[in-house]
Design a protein around this motif. Structure first.
Motif, short mmCIF file in Angstrom:
data_model
loop_
_atom_site.label_atom_id
_atom_site.label_comp_id
_atom_site.label_asym_id
_atom_site.label_seq_id
_atom_site.Cartn_x
_atom_site.Cartn_y
_atom_site.Cartn_z
N THR A 62 2.40 6.81 -6.63
CA THR A 62 1.41 7.75 -7.17
C THR A 62 1.83 9.19 -6.91
O THR A 62 1.74 10.05 -7.79
CB THR A 62 0.03 7.48 -6.53
OG1 THR A 62 -0.32 6.12 -6.75
CG2 THR A 62 -1.03 8.38 -7.13
N LEU A 63 2.31 9.45 -5.69
CA LEU A 63 2.77 10.80 -5.35
C LEU A 63 3.97 11.20 -6.21
O LEU A 63 4.03 12.32 -6.73
CB LEU A 63 3.16 10.85 -3.86
CG LEU A 63 3.76 12.16 -3.35
CD1 LEU A 63 2.75 13.30 -3.48
CD2 LEU A 63 4.22 12.02 -1.90
N ALA B 121 0.83 -1.21 0.00
CA ALA B 121 0.00 0.00 0.00
C ALA B 121 0.86 1.26 0.00
O ALA B 121 0.56 2.23 -0.72
CB ALA B 121 -0.92 -0.01 1.22
N ILE B 122 1.94 1.25 0.77
CA ILE B 122 2.83 2.42 0.83
C ILE B 122 3.55 2.62 -0.50
O ILE B 122 3.72 3.75 -0.97
CB ILE B 122 3.83 2.28 1.99
CG1 ILE B 122 3.09 2.41 3.33
CG2 ILE B 122 4.93 3.33 1.90
CD1 ILE B 122 3.95 2.14 4.53
N VAL C 211 2.43 1.83 -3.44
CA VAL C 211 1.44 2.40 -4.37
C VAL C 211 1.24 3.88 -4.10
O VAL C 211 1.21 4.71 -5.02
CB VAL C 211 0.10 1.64 -4.26
CG1 VAL C 211 -0.99 2.35 -5.05
CG2 VAL C 211 0.25 0.21 -4.75
N CYS C 212 1.15 4.23 -2.81
CA CYS C 212 0.92 5.62 -2.42
C CYS C 212 2.10 6.51 -2.83
O CYS C 212 1.92 7.56 -3.45
CB CYS C 212 0.69 5.69 -0.92
SG CYS C 212 0.38 7.36 -0.30
N LEU C 213 3.31 6.06 -2.49
CA LEU C 213 4.50 6.85 -2.83
C LEU C 213 4.72 6.91 -4.34
O LEU C 213 5.14 7.94 -4.88
CB LEU C 213 5.73 6.27 -2.14
CG LEU C 213 5.79 6.39 -0.61
CD1 LEU C 213 7.04 5.73 -0.07
CD2 LEU C 213 5.74 7.85 -0.18
#
Length: 304
Positions: free
Chosen positions: A61-62, A54-55, A57-59
């Motif tokens: 995307t950012l 999840a992290i 994917v989040c990073l």
């Protein structure tokens, strides 16, 4: 401070810790390539995998969003946006079970579950067999003290558990598991765990005078206890009713203390809550068992 960070992570039961450097936005805009560090607690392989994915994917995307927007403002053609520089770096660090070895993660929990199940099934027959065979009357004549009656049934299992614990310890050498630190505190906690489990077994054996029914009841407690303990899947993500059931099973608290001391290399003081939870369970069950045995004894003597 890395030590303080580890302590906070244990106290908060954090699966991941994301460290964002000071002045991150400024460094990103000035192309100084700041680094976001993510520390993943792999003492629980399942939750670590979910959280790290999840992290990422989040990073990711950012990172893509910042990169594309920055280059777009600079007039870079759309087809070249994704081939340009990355605005910041990401580093993932695995902590504790770095190899994500299931042997370190799953095996100790299974052994503790087996020990609990053996104790519960053995003690389920302790007084129930006396009631069924009609020997309880002779037993209380030989040993009129209720406290002694309880000790007579429990002490052999305590001795057996100590022997099993030594066997488990030798297994760590046989399988070359690096479980060398905090063994004395863990042994102390294991003793509390065994005592609390024993009183649960004794209580059911006294209250349910049938060997079969007592065994069935304790099997219902013992069989799903590993799943409910939160050792694999986090207890916080389970329904409140399930959490309430899990919290009255000693295995839940013992495995939490085991993870803190052995896998996460925590301190004994950080296991205070699990210890007190097991003590409370043991005290409640011991008082209930003493009271139930008192009335059983009184009833048998009255009939005589």
């Amino acid at each position: 401070d890395q030590n303080n960070l580890s302590q906070i992570a244990i106290e908060k039961e954090a699966t991941c810790v994301v460290i964002i450097p000071k002045g991150f936005e400024k460094m990103t805009l000035t192309k100084k390539y700041p680094e976001i560090t993510t520390i993943v607690n792999t003492s629980n392989v399942l939750t670590a995998n979910y959280a790290s994915t999840a992290i990422q994917v989040c990073l990711g995307t950012l990172k893509a969003g910042v990169q594309i927007e920055t280059l777009r403002k600079q007039g870079v053609p759309e087809n070249l946006l994704m081939s340009q520089y990355e605005p910041f770096k990401t580093t993932f660090i695995k902590k504790y079970n770095r190899s994500t070895n299931y042997m370190y993660f799953l095996w100790p929990g299974v052994l503790a579950t087996v020990l609990q199940q053996v104790l519960l099934l053995g003690l389920a027959l302790s007084f129930a067999s006396e009631f069924e065979n009609g020997t309880f009357k002779d037993l209380i004549k030989r040993c009129p003290s209720i406290l002694k009656l309880l000790m007579v049934k429990i002490v052999p299992y305590l001795m057996m558990s100590f022997g099993v614990w030594l066997i488990y310890w030798f297994f760590t050498f046989w399988f070359r598991l690096p479980f060398y630190e905090n063994l004395l505190p863990l042994t102390f906690i294991a003793g509390i765990f065994v005592i609390s489990v024993s009183f649960i077994g004794i209580l059911v054996s006294i209250v349910v005078p049938s060997q079969l029914k007592a065994t069935e009841i304790l099997m219902v407690i013992a069989t799903p206890s590993f799943i409910l303990s939160g050792f694999t899947w986090p207890l916080s993500q389970m329904p409140q009713a399930v959490q309430a059931i899990a919290n009255v099973i000693p295995l839940t608290h013992f495995l939490k203390a085991f993870r803190i001391l052995i896998i996460e290399n925590g301190t004994f003081s950080q296991t205070t809550k699990p210890i007190w939870n097991m003590i409370i369970i043991g005290l409640v069950c011991s008082i209930a068992a003493y009271t139930a045995l008192y009335f059983k004894k009184k009833s048998v003597l009255k009939e005589a």
